[in-house]
Design a protein around this motif. Structure first.
Motif, PDB file in Angstrom:
ATOM      1  N   GLY A 142      46.306  44.005  52.443  1.00 59.05           N
ATOM      2  CA  GLY A 142      47.438  43.152  52.122  1.00 59.05           C
ATOM      3  C   GLY A 142      47.570  42.870  50.640  1.00 59.05           C
ATOM      4  O   GLY A 142      48.665  42.937  50.067  1.00 59.05           O
ATOM      5  N   ASN A 143      46.452  42.563  49.974  1.00 58.15           N
ATOM      6  CA  ASN A 143      46.484  42.254  48.544  1.00 58.15           C
ATOM      7  C   ASN A 143      45.086  42.492  47.967  1.00 58.15           C
ATOM      8  O   ASN A 143      44.242  41.584  47.965  1.00 58.15           O
ATOM      9  CB  ASN A 143      46.911  40.797  48.316  1.00 58.15           C
ATOM     10  CG  ASN A 143      47.223  40.510  46.862  1.00 58.15           C
ATOM     11  OD1 ASN A 143      46.614  41.065  45.952  1.00 58.15           O
ATOM     12  ND2 ASN A 143      48.199  39.632  46.634  1.00 58.15           N
ATOM     13  N   PRO A 144      44.816  43.704  47.485  1.00 55.27           N
ATOM     14  CA  PRO A 144      43.473  44.024  46.985  1.00 55.27           C
ATOM     15  C   PRO A 144      43.020  43.101  45.857  1.00 55.27           C
ATOM     16  O   PRO A 144      41.842  42.729  45.799  1.00 55.27           O
ATOM     17  CB  PRO A 144      43.626  45.473  46.488  1.00 55.27           C
ATOM     18  CG  PRO A 144      44.806  46.011  47.213  1.00 55.27           C
ATOM     19  CD  PRO A 144      45.729  44.857  47.427  1.00 55.27           C
ATOM     20  N   HIS A 145      43.928  42.756  44.962  1.00 55.86           N
ATOM     21  CA  HIS A 145      43.548  41.901  43.835  1.00 55.86           C
ATOM     22  C   HIS A 145      43.102  40.527  44.321  1.00 55.86           C
ATOM     23  O   HIS A 145      42.068  39.997  43.888  1.00 55.86           O
ATOM     24  CB  HIS A 145      44.728  41.763  42.866  1.00 55.86           C
ATOM     25  CG  HIS A 145      44.439  40.849  41.706  1.00 55.86           C
ATOM     26  ND1 HIS A 145      43.587  41.200  40.685  1.00 55.86           N
ATOM     27  CD2 HIS A 145      44.879  39.580  41.435  1.00 55.86           C
ATOM     28  CE1 HIS A 145      43.512  40.210  39.819  1.00 55.86           C
ATOM     29  NE2 HIS A 145      44.285  39.216  40.241  1.00 55.86           N
ATOM     30  N   ALA A 146      43.885  39.942  45.249  1.00 53.70           N
ATOM     31  CA  ALA A 146      43.520  38.629  45.783  1.00 53.70           C
ATOM     32  C   ALA A 146      42.223  38.711  46.573  1.00 53.70           C
ATOM     33  O   ALA A 146      41.397  37.790  46.529  1.00 53.70           O
ATOM     34  CB  ALA A 146      44.647  38.095  46.669  1.00 53.70           C
ATOM     35  N   ALA A 147      42.025  39.831  47.311  1.00 57.57           N
ATOM     36  CA  ALA A 147      40.795  39.999  48.087  1.00 57.57           C
ATOM     37  C   ALA A 147      39.587  40.059  47.161  1.00 57.57           C
ATOM     38  O   ALA A 147      38.545  39.440  47.429  1.00 57.57           O
ATOM     39  CB  ALA A 147      40.883  41.264  48.932  1.00 57.57           C
ATOM     40  N   ARG A 148      39.710  40.781  46.052  1.00 61.87           N
ATOM     41  CA  ARG A 148      38.595  40.880  45.100  1.00 61.87           C
ATOM     42  C   ARG A 148      38.325  39.526  44.449  1.00 61.87           C
ATOM     43  O   ARG A 148      37.164  39.124  44.269  1.00 61.87           O
ATOM     44  CB  ARG A 148      38.916  41.920  44.028  1.00 61.87           C
ATOM     45  CG  ARG A 148      37.790  42.108  43.019  1.00 61.87           C
ATOM     46  CD  ARG A 148      38.118  43.155  41.981  1.00 61.87           C
ATOM     47  NE  ARG A 148      38.095  44.507  42.554  1.00 61.87           N
ATOM     48  CZ  ARG A 148      39.170  45.231  42.773  1.00 61.87           C
ATOM     49  NH1 ARG A 148      40.375  44.742  42.495  1.00 61.87           N
ATOM     50  NH2 ARG A 148      39.085  46.438  43.285  1.00 61.87           N
ATOM     51  N   THR A 149      39.382  38.791  44.137  1.00 59.98           N
ATOM     52  CA  THR A 149      39.234  37.474  43.526  1.00 59.98           C
ATOM     53  C   THR A 149      38.528  36.500  44.458  1.00 59.98           C
ATOM     54  O   THR A 149      37.757  35.640  44.020  1.00 59.98           O
ATOM     55  CB  THR A 149      40.608  36.914  43.122  1.00 59.98           C
ATOM     56  OG1 THR A 149      41.252  37.829  42.229  1.00 59.98           O
ATOM     57  CG2 THR A 149      40.478  35.559  42.449  1.00 59.98           C
ATOM     58  N   SER A 150      38.785  36.651  45.765  1.00 58.95           N
ATOM     59  CA  SER A 150      38.175  35.742  46.735  1.00 58.95           C
ATOM     60  C   SER A 150      36.751  36.129  47.095  1.00 58.95           C
ATOM     61  O   SER A 150      36.127  35.478  47.940  1.00 58.95           O
ATOM     62  CB  SER A 150      39.034  35.695  48.003  1.00 58.95           C
ATOM     63  OG  SER A 150      39.066  36.966  48.636  1.00 58.95           O
ATOM     64  N   GLY A 151      36.236  37.179  46.484  1.00 61.20           N
ATOM     65  CA  GLY A 151      34.838  37.544  46.683  1.00 61.20           C
ATOM     66  C   GLY A 151      34.579  38.648  47.686  1.00 61.20           C
ATOM     67  O   GLY A 151      33.423  38.939  48.006  1.00 61.20           O
ATOM     68  N   ILE A 152      35.622  39.279  48.192  1.00 58.76           N
ATOM     69  CA  ILE A 152      35.450  40.367  49.160  1.00 58.76           C
ATOM     70  C   ILE A 152      35.005  41.632  48.429  1.00 58.76           C
ATOM     71  O   ILE A 152      35.581  42.001  47.391  1.00 58.76           O
ATOM     72  CB  ILE A 152      36.759  40.629  49.930  1.00 58.76           C
ATOM     73  CG1 ILE A 152      37.139  39.401  50.758  1.00 58.76           C
ATOM     74  CG2 ILE A 152      36.622  41.856  50.839  1.00 58.76           C
ATOM     75  CD1 ILE A 152      38.476  39.528  51.459  1.00 58.76           C
ATOM     76  N   ASN A 153      34.008  42.293  48.959  1.00 57.38           N
ATOM     77  CA  ASN A 153      33.511  43.539  48.384  1.00 57.38           C
ATOM     78  C   ASN A 153      34.430  44.681  48.830  1.00 57.38           C
ATOM     79  O   ASN A 153      34.224  45.302  49.877  1.00 57.38           O
ATOM     80  CB  ASN A 153      32.075  43.794  48.835  1.00 57.38           C
ATOM     81  CG  ASN A 153      31.430  44.954  48.097  1.00 57.38           C
ATOM     82  OD1 ASN A 153      32.105  45.884  47.660  1.00 57.38           O
ATOM     83  ND2 ASN A 153      30.116  44.907  47.953  1.00 57.38           N
ATOM     84  N   ILE A 154      35.456  44.951  48.032  1.00 54.17           N
ATOM     85  CA  ILE A 154      36.455  45.957  48.388  1.00 54.17           C
ATOM     86  C   ILE A 154      35.824  47.345  48.513  1.00 54.17           C
ATOM     87  O   ILE A 154      36.169  48.122  49.408  1.00 54.17           O
ATOM     88  CB  ILE A 154      37.595  45.965  47.352  1.00 54.17           C
ATOM     89  CG1 ILE A 154      38.369  44.649  47.414  1.00 54.17           C
ATOM     90  CG2 ILE A 154      38.537  47.142  47.595  1.00 54.17           C
ATOM     91  CD1 ILE A 154      39.509  44.578  46.434  1.00 54.17           C
ATOM     92  N   THR A 155      34.894  47.653  47.625  1.00 46.16           N
ATOM     93  CA  THR A 155      34.242  48.966  47.653  1.00 46.16           C
ATOM     94  C   THR A 155      33.557  49.209  48.997  1.00 46.16           C
ATOM     95  O   THR A 155      33.682  50.285  49.589  1.00 46.16           O
ATOM     96  CB  THR A 155      33.209  49.071  46.521  1.00 46.16           C
ATOM     97  OG1 THR A 155      33.871  48.904  45.268  1.00 46.16           O
ATOM     98  CG2 THR A 155      32.511  50.421  46.544  1.00 46.16           C
ATOM     99  N   ARG A 156      32.851  48.210  49.489  1.00 43.26           N
ATOM    100  CA  ARG A 156      32.146  48.362  50.763  1.00 43.26           C
ATOM    101  C   ARG A 156      33.120  48.491  51.925  1.00 43.26           C
ATOM    102  O   ARG A 156      32.923  49.324  52.815  1.00 43.26           O
ATOM    103  CB  ARG A 156      31.218  47.176  50.989  1.00 43.26           C
ATOM    104  CG  ARG A 156      30.398  47.292  52.270  1.00 43.26           C
ATOM    105  CD  ARG A 156      29.329  46.227  52.333  1.00 43.26           C
ATOM    106  NE  ARG A 156      29.893  44.875  52.303  1.00 43.26           N
ATOM    107  CZ  ARG A 156      29.158  43.781  52.239  1.00 43.26           C
ATOM    108  NH1 ARG A 156      27.838  43.869  52.133  1.00 43.26           N
ATOM    109  NH2 ARG A 156      29.737  42.607  52.237  1.00 43.26           N
TER     110      ARG A 156
END
Length: 334
Positions: free
Chosen positions: A214-228
């Motif tokens: 939905g929103n990779p930037h917001a997900a990364r900001t919230s601490g989600i490990n996008i790479t994993r």
């Protein structure tokens, strides 16, 4: 004046509710209409034997499409699943064949060995694609297109371009057996669907998948490990492609090096028709299952009506384009 406003409000709410109803359940309505039309068009469509055949045909694409759903929800794509189907099917079959010329030394092994090897092959292919996409930021289209070619080449190298015949009855059971009268591939699809639905709707990992898409930037900001997350969804897709490859080999009784050609297109079609957005973050595995059923029912119905497969491809292409157009209109108000 007040009464008129209330009527207008009620009318607007009624129209909005109808729109939301169609948006939420339109795919189910479309499926029911398709079944009704084909039932009227051909007397053999609703027979028990034909319904069983439709479910069997749908099971392999359904398993592939569910794995594809995980990837597309994160704004990715996996073009390699058709080739992984062939590679996993051929490698696993070589462990459970009674043919001395087609199997490896010591074959046939216990069926659990063949199944485990097939799943590992699929997972390994997915892991390679996942690393390339998540760690090196290579576009998913390019990474999985490369895996499509590599996996097909490995299939031809491993088998020498020859099929692997004479699979053991225990292995063939997963493609031809039944559980309480229900074909084993259909039961396997149901289990895969149930587990996937639970993961996407009831677990933190599932919420993270939607967040990343939905929103990779917001997900990364919230601490989600996008790479994993990106890595794992390709592993899931590869593992389910491996499972689909073994189902296909078990059902046909032999593993063919040319198996799985263009299977990725049917899987993507099922996901898109089922309402999952190519922009990521929106979609349901339930819709994917209905999308796979629509494709299976459509192919079967057109076969019963004597319509050539060439026209089926045209219709399938039109369905995909139409589904994407609707998705664009829903997301961007075009």
């Amino acid at each position: 004046m007040s009464v008129g406003n209330n009527k207008n409000a009620k009318g607007w709410l009624g129209s909005e509710q109808r729109r939301l109803l169609i948006q939420e359940y339109g795919i189910f309505f479309a499926f029911l209409i398709l079944v009704a039309v084909l039932s009227v068009s051909n007397e053999f469509f609703l027979t028990a034997g034909n319904i069983s055949n439709v479910l069997l045909q749908t099971s392999i694409n359904g398993v592939l499409a569910i794995g594809m759903t995980f990837v597309i929800l994160t704004r990715g794509i996996d073009l390699s699943v058709g080739s992984v189907v062939a590679l996993a099917g051929l490698v696993s079959a070589s462990f459970v064949t009674t043919s001395a010329t087609a199997g490896i030394s010591g074959a046939p092994y216990p069926v659990v060995v063949g199944l485990g090897i097939g799943l590992l092959v699929g997972v390994a292919c997915g892991a390679v694609s996942g690393v390339i996409v998540s760690r090196f930021s290579v576009p998913a289209f390019v990474a999985t297109l490369g895996m499509l070619s590599a996996a097909r080449g490995l299939t031809l190298i491993y088998g020498g371009g020859r099929p692997v015949p004479a699979l053991t009855p225990a292995f063939r059971w997963i493609g031809t057996g039944d559980v309480l009268g229900i074909p084993a591939p259909v039961v396997i699809l149901a289990v895969v669907f149930a587990v996937s639905w639970w993961i996407l709707n009831r677990t933190r990992f599932g919420r993270y998948i939607y967040a990343v898409g939905g929103n990779p930037h917001a997900a990364r900001t919230s601490g989600i490990n996008i790479t994993r997350i990106q890595f794992v969804v390709y592993v899931v897709s590869g593992g389910l492609a491996g499972l689909a490859g073994m189902l296909l080999s078990a059902r046909t009784g032999s593993a063919l090096p040319q198996a799985g050609i263009a299977y990725e297109l049917d899987a993507i079609a099922a996901v898109v028709i089922g309402g999952t957005s190519l922009s990521g973050g929106v979609g349901r595995v339930t819709g994917t299952l209905i999308g796979a059923l629509i494709i299976g029912v459509m192919n079967n119905g057109l076969d019963l009506m004597g319509i050539q497969s060439y026209y089926q491809q045209v219709l399938k292409g039109a369905l995909i384009v139409g589904a994407v157009m609707l998705d664009q209109k829903r997301n961007y108000g075009a």
